[in-house]
Design an enzyme around this catalytic site. Structure first.
Site: not given
Ligand code: G3P
Length: 219
Positions: A86-88
């Protein structure tokens, strides 16, 4: 250094995967939008198609700006495919979301990293990988690759397991420099991947071998 493809274009991913050198894919809202993706459902469908092509980690970015929204999106994305990262973003809300998601065993690719301090915070929050954007630092007259070197050196000094994923790569020299700097991964546009493969002396050498062979074969 592992190579990921930085694109949401299915054909590019198919073509890149055939080389047998691509170990993951990174996407972001701009790359997704470039492919006509503009909803969670269409992003999910595209990411699932990508996951069917490439076994490795697929980075999928949240679009919420608040921690709670990022966490909710991240939990949802985590269920889309077998190997999601998941890109945060590297923001206050992002570090809060990274801490929560990583504590739940969800892998996070901390994106939009532009400083050692952001990389230090992400490592403490539990980022699986941190993505320093070297091209965008170059764009403002800085030496983006120095950030890779600094993070790699400090992570090694403290035995930090977060992977350094060189991103915002604009050309083949970035790939070479990222490898020299010790990046764990470089995520490259398809165009750069093709350029990495080509060298004019290889092309002329192949042509000459063929011509010499055919001279004798036809004599
Ligand atoms: O992975 C991040 C990358 O897609 C950003 O590239 O060229 O927009 O800085 P760029």
């Amino acid at each position: 250094m592992k190579l990921f493809l930085d694109t949401a274009n299915i054909q590019e991913i198919r073509d890149g995967a055939r080389l047998g050198v691509i170990k993951g894919v990174t996407t972001n809202p701009s790359l997704a939008s470039a492919e006509g993706i503009g909803s969670a459902e269409s992003y999910k469908a595209a990411v699932r198609e990508i996951s069917d092509i490439v076994d490795g980690p697929i980075s999928v970015e949240v679009v919420s700006l608040d921690a709670q929204g990022m966490v909710e999106e991240g939990r949802e994305i985590a269920g889309w495919i077998p190997n999601p990262w998941v890109k945060i973003p590297s923001t206050m809300d992002g570090f809060e979301a990274i801490s929560i998601l990583s504590s739940e065993g969800i892998k996070v690719n901390q994106t939009l990293c532009f400083s050692v301090n952001q990389a230090l915070l992400g490592a403490q929050a539990g980022s699986t990988a941190v993505s320093p954007f070297i091209g965008r630092l170059d764009d403002i007259g800085l030496e983006g690759i120095d950030l890779i070197s600094d993070i790699v050196s400090i992570y090694k000094q403290y035995d930090i397991k977060t992977k350094v994923l060189a991103a915002s790569i604009r050309h083949t020299l970035h790939c070479t420099l990222a490898a020299q700097a010790g990046a764990d991964i470089a995520t490259v546009p398809y165009k750069t991947l093709v350029q990495m493969a080509h060298h004019p002396l290889t092309d002329s050498g192949v042509a000459r071998f063929k011509a010499d062979w055919e001279k004798t074969a036809n004599s």
